[in-house]
Design an enzyme around this catalytic site. Structure first.
Site, PDB file in Angstrom:
ATOM      1  N   GLN A  74      39.198  49.612  28.652  1.00 55.85           N
ATOM      2  CA  GLN A  74      38.268  49.780  29.780  1.00 55.85           C
ATOM      3  C   GLN A  74      38.165  51.254  30.176  1.00 55.85           C
ATOM      4  OE1 GLN A  74      38.996  48.846  34.013  1.00 55.85           O
ATOM      5  NE2 GLN A  74      37.412  47.292  33.796  1.00 55.85           N
ATOM      6  N   CYS A 105      35.881  49.262  40.369  1.00 54.86           N
ATOM      7  CA  CYS A 105      36.994  49.900  41.089  1.00 54.86           C
ATOM      8  C   CYS A 105      36.558  50.326  42.496  1.00 54.86           C
ATOM      9  CB  CYS A 105      37.500  51.105  40.302  1.00 54.86           C
ATOM     10  SG  CYS A 105      38.773  51.990  41.205  1.00 54.86           S
ATOM     11  N   ASN A 207      36.168  35.903  37.730  1.00 55.69           N
ATOM     12  CA  ASN A 207      37.432  36.526  38.138  1.00 55.69           C
ATOM     13  C   ASN A 207      37.517  36.498  39.666  1.00 55.69           C
ATOM     14  OD1 ASN A 207      38.302  39.848  38.816  1.00 55.69           O
ATOM     15  ND2 ASN A 207      39.801  38.426  38.001  1.00 55.69           N
ATOM     16  N   GLY A 208      38.745  36.374  40.154  1.00 54.21           N
ATOM     17  CA  GLY A 208      38.950  36.455  41.597  1.00 54.21           C
ATOM     18  C   GLY A 208      39.647  35.242  42.171  1.00 54.21           C
ATOM     19  N   ASP A 209      40.894  35.467  42.639  1.00 54.25           N
ATOM     20  CA  ASP A 209      41.656  34.472  43.382  1.00 54.25           C
ATOM     21  C   ASP A 209      42.100  33.267  42.550  1.00 54.25           C
ATOM     22  OD1 ASP A 209      41.134  36.211  45.422  1.00 54.25           O
ATOM     23  OD2 ASP A 209      39.755  34.904  46.520  1.00 54.25           O
ATOM     24  N   ARG A 232      46.129  39.204  39.661  1.00 55.30           N
ATOM     25  CA  ARG A 232      47.342  39.067  40.472  1.00 55.30           C
ATOM     26  C   ARG A 232      48.096  37.776  40.176  1.00 55.30           C
ATOM     27  NH1 ARG A 232      44.271  39.978  45.924  1.00 55.30           N
ATOM     28  NH2 ARG A 232      42.788  38.809  44.639  1.00 55.30           N
TER      29      ARG A 232
END
Ligand SMILES: Cc1cc2nc3c(=O)[nH]c(=O)nc-3n(C[C@H](O)[C@H](O)[C@H](O)COP(=O)(O)O)c2cc1C
Length: 331
Positions: A74, A105, A207-209, A232
């Site tokens: 990336q 970002c 993506n996300g959570d 995460r």
């Protein structure tokens, strides 16, 4: 299991991706996540400026081993010319499977210059950077994008951006549906993943959570995304990749035992010692151990012991005690 996913001409083993994470997705962690079943892994985001200056530190962040493939490198930057040139260098020197562009970002230092999610404020600049990268990338390496939904809640651009990016030749998009302003607060709004999936014909990676396999299954169901990407949720829990693969194959998830955690700590420590200098290996060991050592009796006290260690020798001594403790727990 869903049909095999292809990004450009790259066929993937499974639709479960390790997200790029600065300070985390280095060679040791990527190896672990591939072993644990991640279908694709990514480097940390790498500065296009650093690449064209041939900074050793920057180039070292891109180095990978064959075992890690398929791997995405990336890159980020704000100048079409520089990002384009950096793409050429990355492809010639490293031949990654995927070249990914960071438009997500939220770090102010990056955004202020129009890099990372700063590009969400100016879709023409995003088009120019993306076109420059595609022109400089050989056709066998797919160019992909990872982005947020917009700069703030009044300027949500992800769906429009996706149709523009598809036309330019981007082969897949990962969407983390938060705004730059949100950073990591609030909830990721998965409805934008669904909206993007319906707007384009290239694969969309949600993506996300995602913190467990239920979340991932729900994301597939609710959004129709082609793959999921976990950040995460795999810190201290690389087993999540295998668990999700098993779920997708209708196999029951394994329970992660204290012994599994100890073995993972030891393996991670070994990889860090092989690949990093003494101080960095020590600091990264403490960081990862504090993530691994959760969810069992006395976890806090073991975490604290490792965090207080000043040397590798101390880490080894605590590890011996920890082994003995785990043996007692098992008996
Ligand atoms: C420590 C950390 C570092 C990150 N670094 C990057 C990065 O280099 N490039 C990127 O695209 N996203 C980066 N992200 C964002 C993640 O890839 C991901 O989009 C975000 O964490 C949401 O996914 P999650 O809910 O699974 O964590 C980072 C996130 C974290 C927590």
């Amino acid at each position: 299991m869903k049909n095999k996913l292809k990004i450009g001409n790259i066929e993937l083993d499974n639709p479960i991706f390790l997200a790029p994470m600065a300070g985390v997705t280095d060679h040791p962690f990527r190896v672990i996540c591939r072993k644990m079943g991640a279908g694709v892994v990514y480097t940390e985001f790498v500065s296009a400026d650093g690449i064209i200056r041939e900074s050793i530190k920057t180039l070292n962040m891109i180095k990978f081993q064959e075992f890690e493939r398929p791997i995405g490198v990336q890159i980020f930057g704000n100048s079409p010319e520089i990002v384009g040139k950096s793409a050429k260098i990355v492809c010639e020197r490293f031949q990654p499977d995927i070249l990914d562009l960071n438009y997500g970002c939220p770090v102010p230092k990056v955004v202020k210059k129009g890099a990372g999610s700063g590009a969400l404020k100016d879709l023409c600049l995003m088009d120019e950077i993306t076109s420059a990268v595609i022109e400089n990338t050989p056709s066998n390496i797919p160019v992909t994008v990872k982005m947020r939904i917009g700069f703030d809640s009044k300027h949500l651009v992800s769906t429009e951006a996706s149709t523009r990016l598809e036309k330019i030749g981007v082969k897949a998009i990962t969407l983390h549906p938060r705004t730059t302003k949100q950073a990591f607060t609030g909830k990721a709004d998965w409805t934008y993943i669904k909206e993007m999936k319906e707007a384009v014909n290239i694969p969309i990676i949600g993506n996300g959570d995602i913190t467990n396999t239920d979340d991932a299954m729900r994301m597939f169901d609710e959004t129709g995304c082609d793959a999921v990407m976990i950040a995460r949720g795999c810190l201290g829990n690389p087993w999540i990749f295998k668990a999700l693969q098993n779920r997708l194959n209708g196999i029951q998830e394994n329970i992660v035992t204290v012994k599994d955690r100890i073995e993972m700590c030891k393996y991670h420590l070994e990889l860090l010692r092989k690949n990093k200098n003494v101080n960095l290996a020590l600091n990264l060991t403490k960081k990862h151990f504090s993530w691994y050592l959760k969810g069992f009796n006395h976890a806090v006290s073991w975490r604290t012991k490792f965090l207080r260690a000043q040397t590798h020798n101390e880490i080894d001594l605590i590890m011996n005690d920890f082994n003995a403790f785990a043996q007692e727990e098992l008996n």
